[in-house]
Structures are given as structure tokens and as C-alpha cells.
Write a protein that holds these residues in place. Structure first.
Motif, PDB file in Angstrom:
ATOM      1  N   ARG A 184       0.841  -1.197   0.000  1.00 29.26           N
ATOM      2  CA  ARG A 184       0.000   0.000   0.000  1.00 29.26           C
ATOM      3  C   ARG A 184       0.874   1.245   0.000  1.00 29.26           C
ATOM      4  O   ARG A 184       1.919   1.277   0.627  1.00 29.26           O
ATOM      5  CB  ARG A 184      -0.907   0.003   1.245  1.00 29.26           C
ATOM      6  N   MET A 185       0.461   2.279  -0.710  1.00 25.56           N
ATOM      7  CA  MET A 185       1.166   3.547  -0.814  1.00 25.56           C
ATOM      8  C   MET A 185       2.489   3.384  -1.580  1.00 25.56           C
ATOM      9  O   MET A 185       3.507   3.969  -1.226  1.00 25.56           O
ATOM     10  CB  MET A 185       1.425   4.154   0.566  1.00 25.56           C
ATOM     11  N   LEU A 186       2.446   2.600  -2.665  1.00 27.94           N
ATOM     12  CA  LEU A 186       3.663   2.362  -3.434  1.00 27.94           C
ATOM     13  C   LEU A 186       4.175   3.620  -4.116  1.00 27.94           C
ATOM     14  O   LEU A 186       5.382   3.744  -4.370  1.00 27.94           O
ATOM     15  CB  LEU A 186       3.422   1.281  -4.490  1.00 27.94           C
ATOM     16  N   GLY A 211      -2.311   7.430   6.531  1.00 27.31           N
ATOM     17  CA  GLY A 211      -2.401   6.038   6.941  1.00 27.31           C
ATOM     18  C   GLY A 211      -1.047   5.338   6.916  1.00 27.31           C
ATOM     19  O   GLY A 211      -0.005   5.946   6.654  1.00 27.31           O
ATOM     20  N   LEU A 212      -1.078   4.059   7.207  1.00 25.36           N
ATOM     21  CA  LEU A 212       0.129   3.246   7.200  1.00 25.36           C
ATOM     22  C   LEU A 212       0.407   2.738   5.793  1.00 25.36           C
ATOM     23  O   LEU A 212      -0.428   2.074   5.178  1.00 25.36           O
ATOM     24  CB  LEU A 212      -0.037   2.054   8.149  1.00 25.36           C
ATOM     25  N   ARG A 263      10.006   6.414   7.418  1.00 21.59           N
ATOM     26  CA  ARG A 263      10.054   5.190   6.619  1.00 21.59           C
ATOM     27  C   ARG A 263      11.161   4.301   7.181  1.00 21.59           C
ATOM     28  O   ARG A 263      12.302   4.728   7.342  1.00 21.59           O
ATOM     29  CB  ARG A 263      10.338   5.483   5.154  1.00 21.59           C
ATOM     30  N   ILE A 264      10.828   3.057   7.478  1.00 26.21           N
ATOM     31  CA  ILE A 264      11.782   2.061   7.959  1.00 26.21           C
ATOM     32  C   ILE A 264      11.764   0.892   6.978  1.00 26.21           C
ATOM     33  O   ILE A 264      10.689   0.411   6.595  1.00 26.21           O
ATOM     34  CB  ILE A 264      11.425   1.555   9.372  1.00 26.21           C
TER      35      ILE A 264
END
Length: 294
Positions: A184-186, A211-212, A263-264
Motif C-alpha cells: 500500500r502507498m507504493l 495512513g500506514l 520510513r523504515i
């Protein structure tokens, strides 16, 4: 770090700290350089960045005071980098100038043995035979393309083909590869960053909502290598060196999480043999990346 693969050899550790600008006007000298490189970079939102890094390379057996002359030589690499990037949404391009030093002045012996002493690990004893001091530089170009494969609302999938060229006495190689991602969220980035040579994504990211974001990824890259000073040895002076393989491949897989301004990512890497006589088959190491938006 290769301790994640339960080894302490070859490419044993790397660390890099970088900063990327907002999408904005460039400082004067970089603006001039960007205009000269427009035919290579193409269109897109423009950013610039700086980075500093340190890498350590050792032979397989670090207990020998006089290392096997047919094994990878000891080498420390300390460098800085300046980069220009362009992002069109469907492609990402970077031109990066890397410059630094290999040899005792890079501090590889001190960093490795000081850290080993703190964690109770044996000292690497063969640093007297490391590469000698030499200024190194490389000019690198990389482009990544975004190819959507699936959009099911909550989950997307895409392929990220890439091509890379590096020229210089640090490293000269050409590479092609690709990464498959699902999550998600690419569209927040072009994959997680890695210390090169590697299948590396974008150092910056831009979340599309609060969101995540997450994705699983797997990738492969092949490189045709004409020069690597950490394998070949010093350019102008006598030093230890090995018979480098002309073709090297990386397999990688991992996970990335994006939550608002953080971002991890974690990447596990399997690298094919880099020189003739290398023992142990694929080398394994892990890469942990943390990025923060300000």
C-alpha cells in the motif's frame, strides 16, 4: 552489516547518512550542472542531495596477521556524494558524484577493531596489509521506471525496472535489474535505499495520506564490472588485490513501512562471488534504513 548472515568477511559493514532537498530551486553551481545534464536526466520534479558514507572490506579469515594474498584485501572507504534527482511519477533518475579515499586515512581498521573490542569480538589482525591511501571518485547515473501491475484498492503491485552506470577509479560498472513490490502507498517512493553498488531506490519518500504505508519487495540486479578498487587493489601503487569476476549478481528481499514522516525498511541481500577463488558461495548481509521527513 554481514553479521545478520552470521559472517564477518568480504563486504562486512557499510553506513551512510544522507539528506535530500525539497523539490525546489537549486544552488547556483548545481543549477548550472543540472542544465548540462538535462539531456541525461530528462523532465521531472528536481531535488538535490548530499551524503557521507563509510564501508569496510576484509578477507574471509580475519585472524591471520598476514592474510592470504589470494583473498579479498583489507580496505576502508570514506566518501562523500552530491546528487541531482528528477521524479516524473513514472520514472526516477539520479546523477551522483562520489569522491573520497581508500586506505589507512579512511579509518577502516579503527572502526572495525574499536567496535569489535566493545562487543567482545576478536580483532581483525591483518590490517597492516590493507590498500594504501588513494583518492577515489565515481560518476554514477541511475534510472528507475514504474510499471503498475495491479490496483485492488487496499493493495497494489508494481514492477520497478532499473539501469545503472558508474564510471571512475572507485568503481566502473553497468547494471540492470528490477524489483517487484506489493503493498500500500507504493507511489510514495521508488523502493528502499541501499549503499551502492546495489539495487537502490529513492532516498526520499512522500506519503500520499496519513495512513500506514507498507510493501513487501523482492529484486535482482546483474552488474558487468570493469573496475572495483576494493577488489583490484590500488590504481597507481602496489597493493594486495584479487582476480575480479566480470559479472556479479544480487538477490534481495525485504519489507518497508511508512508512517507519516518516517520510513523504515529492511533488506536481506544474497550476493554472488565477486572474485575467483572466493569461498562460501553467496555472501549474505542485511541492510537497515531509516528515513525521516522534516
Amino acid at each position: 552489516n554481514d553479521v545478520i548472515g552470521n559472517t564477518d568477511r568480504y563486504y562486512t559493514n557499510g553506513i551512510k547518512l544522507g539528506w535530500r532537498s525539497p523539490s525546489a530551486d537549486l544552488p547556483g553551481p548545481l543549477a548550472w550542472l543540472d542544465r548540462q545534464l538535462a539531456f541525461v536526466q530528462g523532465p521531472g520534479a528536481l531535488r538535490w542531495g548530499v551524503a557521507a558514507g563509510h564501508s569496510i572490506f576484509t578477507p574471509r579469515n580475519t585472524a591471520l596477521a598476514n592474510p592470504n594474498p589470494n583473498d579479498r584485501p583489507y580496505a576502508g572507504l570514506l566518501y562523500g556524494a552530491v546528487s541531482l534527482t528528477r521524479n516524473t511519477g513514472t520514472s526516477f533518475s539520479i546523477v551522483e558524484l562520489q569522491a573520497g579515499v581508500v586506505g589507512p586515512s579512511a579509518g577502516g581498521e579503527w572502526v572495525q577493531n574499536e567496535f569489535h573490542s566493545r562487543i567482545g569480538s576478536p580483532r581483525a589482525r591483518g590490517w597492516d596489509y590493507q590498500l594504501r591511501d588513494e583518492f577515489v571518485a565515481a560518476l554514477l547515473w541511475n534510472r528507475i521506471w514504474r510499471v503498475p501491475l495491479l490496483d485492488a484498492g487496499a493493495v497494489q503491485a508494481e514492477l520497478l525496472p532499473s539501469a545503472t552506470v558508474s564510471l571512475g577509479n572507485l568503481q566502473t560498472y553497468a547494471g540492470v535489474g528490477g524489483m517487484l513490490r506489493i503493498g500500500r502507498m507504493l507511489d510514495a517512493d521508488f523502493g528502499p535505499p541501499r549503499i551502492r553498488p546495489a539495487l537502490s531506490g529513492s532516498h526520499y519518500f512522500q506519503p500520499t495520506d496519513d495512513g500506514l504505508g507498507w510493501y513487501l519487495f523482492a529484486g535482482v540486479e546483474g552488474r558487468a564490472v570493469a573496475n572495483d578498487i576494493t577488489l583490484d587493489g590500488n590504481t597507481w601503487r602496489d597493493s594486495r588485490g584479487v582476480d575480479r569476476r566480470p559479472l556479479v549478481g544480487d538477490l534481495q528481499a525485504g519489507l518497508a513501512l511508512i508512517w507519516r514522516g518516517v520510513r523504515i525498511s529492511y533488506t536481506q541481500v544474497w550476493r554472488s562471488e565477486e572474485f575467483y577463488g572466493q569461498r562460501g558461495g553467496f555472501q549474505q548481509f542485511g541492510s537497515l534504513s531509516a528515513s525521516f521527513r522534516f
